[in-house]
Motif scaffolding. Sequence first.
Motif, PDB file in Angstrom:
ATOM      1  N   GLU A   1      41.130  46.362  41.086  1.00  0.00           N
ATOM      2  CA  GLU A   1      42.580  46.520  41.213  1.00  0.00           C
ATOM      3  C   GLU A   1      43.344  45.240  40.864  1.00  0.00           C
ATOM      4  O   GLU A   1      44.331  45.279  40.139  1.00  0.00           O
ATOM      5  CB  GLU A   1      42.914  46.957  42.641  1.00  0.00           C
ATOM      6  N   ARG A   2      42.904  44.113  41.367  1.00  0.00           N
ATOM      7  CA  ARG A   2      43.594  42.850  41.112  1.00  0.00           C
ATOM      8  C   ARG A   2      43.612  42.524  39.615  1.00  0.00           C
ATOM      9  O   ARG A   2      44.644  42.152  39.060  1.00  0.00           O
ATOM     10  CB  ARG A   2      42.928  41.720  41.896  1.00  0.00           C
ATOM     11  N   THR A   3      42.476  42.674  38.968  1.00  0.00           N
ATOM     12  CA  THR A   3      42.391  42.411  37.533  1.00  0.00           C
ATOM     13  C   THR A   3      43.308  43.354  36.760  1.00  0.00           C
ATOM     14  O   THR A   3      43.977  42.946  35.809  1.00  0.00           O
ATOM     15  CB  THR A   3      40.931  42.548  37.050  1.00  0.00           C
ATOM     16  N   GLN A   4      43.350  44.605  37.178  1.00  0.00           N
ATOM     17  CA  GLN A   4      44.235  45.577  36.531  1.00  0.00           C
ATOM     18  C   GLN A   4      45.703  45.179  36.698  1.00  0.00           C
ATOM     19  O   GLN A   4      46.450  45.120  35.726  1.00  0.00           O
ATOM     20  CB  GLN A   4      44.021  46.977  37.118  1.00  0.00           C
ATOM     21  N   LEU A   5      46.135  44.911  37.920  1.00  0.00           N
ATOM     22  CA  LEU A   5      47.549  44.610  38.176  1.00  0.00           C
ATOM     23  C   LEU A   5      47.999  43.348  37.447  1.00  0.00           C
ATOM     24  O   LEU A   5      49.025  43.348  36.753  1.00  0.00           O
ATOM     25  CB  LEU A   5      47.804  44.477  39.675  1.00  0.00           C
ATOM     26  N   ILE A   6      47.248  42.283  37.577  1.00  0.00           N
ATOM     27  CA  ILE A   6      47.636  41.037  36.916  1.00  0.00           C
ATOM     28  C   ILE A   6      47.492  41.188  35.404  1.00  0.00           C
ATOM     29  O   ILE A   6      48.322  40.689  34.641  1.00  0.00           O
ATOM     30  CB  ILE A   6      46.838  39.851  37.477  1.00  0.00           C
ATOM     31  N   GLY A   7      46.474  41.913  34.960  1.00  0.00           N
ATOM     32  CA  GLY A   7      46.299  42.147  33.529  1.00  0.00           C
ATOM     33  C   GLY A   7      47.459  42.907  32.918  1.00  0.00           C
ATOM     34  O   GLY A   7      47.950  42.559  31.835  1.00  0.00           O
ATOM     35  N   TRP A   8      47.926  43.960  33.595  1.00  0.00           N
ATOM     36  CA  TRP A   8      49.058  44.722  33.077  1.00  0.00           C
ATOM     37  C   TRP A   8      50.340  43.898  33.118  1.00  0.00           C
ATOM     38  O   TRP A   8      51.152  43.968  32.192  1.00  0.00           O
ATOM     39  CB  TRP A   8      49.226  46.049  33.817  1.00  0.00           C
ATOM     40  N   LEU A   9      50.524  43.100  34.159  1.00  0.00           N
ATOM     41  CA  LEU A   9      51.706  42.244  34.207  1.00  0.00           C
ATOM     42  C   LEU A   9      51.649  41.203  33.089  1.00  0.00           C
ATOM     43  O   LEU A   9      52.642  40.993  32.381  1.00  0.00           O
ATOM     44  CB  LEU A   9      51.846  41.576  35.578  1.00  0.00           C
ATOM     45  N   ASP A  10      50.510  40.564  32.910  1.00  0.00           N
ATOM     46  CA  ASP A  10      50.383  39.579  31.833  1.00  0.00           C
ATOM     47  C   ASP A  10      50.620  40.211  30.463  1.00  0.00           C
ATOM     48  O   ASP A  10      51.211  39.590  29.577  1.00  0.00           O
ATOM     49  CB  ASP A  10      49.008  38.903  31.871  1.00  0.00           C
TER      50      ASP A  10
ATOM     51  N   ALA B   1      46.956  33.175  42.878  1.00  0.00           N
ATOM     52  CA  ALA B   1      45.535  33.182  42.498  1.00  0.00           C
ATOM     53  C   ALA B   1      44.598  33.386  43.688  1.00  0.00           C
ATOM     54  O   ALA B   1      43.598  34.099  43.570  1.00  0.00           O
ATOM     55  CB  ALA B   1      45.177  31.889  41.766  1.00  0.00           C
ATOM     56  N   ASP B   2      44.898  32.791  44.819  1.00  0.00           N
ATOM     57  CA  ASP B   2      44.007  32.874  45.971  1.00  0.00           C
ATOM     58  C   ASP B   2      44.512  33.807  47.064  1.00  0.00           C
ATOM     59  O   ASP B   2      43.950  33.832  48.163  1.00  0.00           O
ATOM     60  CB  ASP B   2      43.792  31.468  46.556  1.00  0.00           C
ATOM     61  N   LEU B   3      45.553  34.568  46.772  1.00  0.00           N
ATOM     62  CA  LEU B   3      46.114  35.469  47.783  1.00  0.00           C
ATOM     63  C   LEU B   3      45.498  36.862  47.678  1.00  0.00           C
ATOM     64  O   LEU B   3      45.244  37.360  46.582  1.00  0.00           O
ATOM     65  CB  LEU B   3      47.628  35.591  47.621  1.00  0.00           C
ATOM     66  N   SER B   4      45.313  37.481  48.807  1.00  0.00           N
ATOM     67  CA  SER B   4      44.880  38.875  48.861  1.00  0.00           C
ATOM     68  C   SER B   4      46.032  39.763  48.393  1.00  0.00           C
ATOM     69  O   SER B   4      47.208  39.430  48.591  1.00  0.00           O
ATOM     70  CB  SER B   4      44.515  39.228  50.308  1.00  0.00           C
ATOM     71  N   LEU B   5      45.711  40.901  47.806  1.00  0.00           N
ATOM     72  CA  LEU B   5      46.754  41.864  47.443  1.00  0.00           C
ATOM     73  C   LEU B   5      47.497  42.362  48.677  1.00  0.00           C
ATOM     74  O   LEU B   5      48.635  42.836  48.572  1.00  0.00           O
ATOM     75  CB  LEU B   5      46.159  43.051  46.680  1.00  0.00           C
ATOM     76  N   ASP B   6      46.887  42.238  49.835  1.00  0.00           N
ATOM     77  CA  ASP B   6      47.518  42.646  51.088  1.00  0.00           C
ATOM     78  C   ASP B   6      48.370  41.547  51.711  1.00  0.00           C
ATOM     79  O   ASP B   6      49.035  41.771  52.727  1.00  0.00           O
ATOM     80  CB  ASP B   6      46.458  43.087  52.101  1.00  0.00           C
ATOM     81  N   ALA B   7      48.360  40.346  51.113  1.00  0.00           N
ATOM     82  CA  ALA B   7      49.172  39.242  51.639  1.00  0.00           C
ATOM     83  C   ALA B   7      50.639  39.657  51.662  1.00  0.00           C
ATOM     84  O   ALA B   7      51.124  40.316  50.735  1.00  0.00           O
ATOM     85  CB  ALA B   7      48.983  37.995  50.785  1.00  0.00           C
ATOM     86  N   LEU B   8      51.339  39.261  52.719  1.00  0.00           N
ATOM     87  CA  LEU B   8      52.747  39.627  52.872  1.00  0.00           C
ATOM     88  C   LEU B   8      53.657  38.477  52.467  1.00  0.00           C
ATOM     89  O   LEU B   8      53.285  37.312  52.557  1.00  0.00           O
ATOM     90  CB  LEU B   8      53.029  40.025  54.318  1.00  0.00           C
ATOM     91  N   GLU B   9      54.857  38.827  52.048  1.00  0.00           N
ATOM     92  CA  GLU B   9      55.861  37.834  51.691  1.00  0.00           C
ATOM     93  C   GLU B   9      56.036  36.830  52.825  1.00  0.00           C
ATOM     94  O   GLU B   9      56.059  37.209  53.993  1.00  0.00           O
ATOM     95  CB  GLU B   9      57.215  38.493  51.451  1.00  0.00           C
ATOM     96  N   GLN B  10      56.200  35.578  52.450  1.00  0.00           N
ATOM     97  CA  GLN B  10      56.420  34.521  53.431  1.00  0.00           C
ATOM     98  C   GLN B  10      57.883  34.093  53.494  1.00  0.00           C
ATOM     99  O   GLN B  10      58.295  33.448  54.442  1.00  0.00           O
ATOM    100  CB  GLN B  10      55.546  33.301  53.100  1.00  0.00           C
ATOM    101  N   GLY B  11      58.644  34.443  52.486  1.00  0.00           N
ATOM    102  CA  GLY B  11      60.053  34.060  52.427  1.00  0.00           C
ATOM    103  C   GLY B  11      60.942  35.202  52.851  1.00  0.00           C
ATOM    104  O   GLY B  11      60.473  36.285  53.215  1.00  0.00           O
TER     105      GLY B  11
END
Length: 174
Positions: free
Chosen positions: A13-22, A119-129
């Motif tokens: 999933e991560r490779t797909q999401l970042i790949g499509w965005l890139d 790069a080191d965040l989980s896809l489940d990581a939540l916004e910090q701001g």
Amino acid sequence: MTEVTRPPLTADERTQLIGWLDLQRSFVRMKCKDLSAADEHRKVVPTSPLMTMAGIVAHLRWNEYSWFQLNVAGVPDTGQTPWTDDGHVDAEMFVDDVPLAQLLDEYDEECARSNATIADLSLDALEQGPSMRDGTGVASLRFVLCHLIEETARHLGHLDIIRELLDGHTSYTK
């Protein structure tokens, strides 16, 4: 024509999401390739004068910054953003005095910074701001990636239309 590299068909999933965005990000520069200097800031939509090739590239750059730096990473806004509390809602698109080449370089740099930030965040990581959604909840990195794919792809459509109106270029061979 620019080489198009899509994410692998069976990637995680991560490779797909970042790949499509890139992939969508790479099309921004392609849409602007060989555009004349006279057309970089030309207004072709009378009811939306900020919708220029340069204005959209600037908008995409600041969307990357606001979502990944301010929201996901929680980096405090040090006043470098174009927005102010009493300013124009689309202040980032007021770039008539900025060359398109500079805006494209800034966009590429912001995209690289975005990728490094997550790069080191989980896809489940939540916004910090602070949330941009006025109290409707905190988004996950997964949501932000999906949203930026949608945002970038939508504005690529705008770049397509504007470019065709400017000089007939469609970015595709027949």
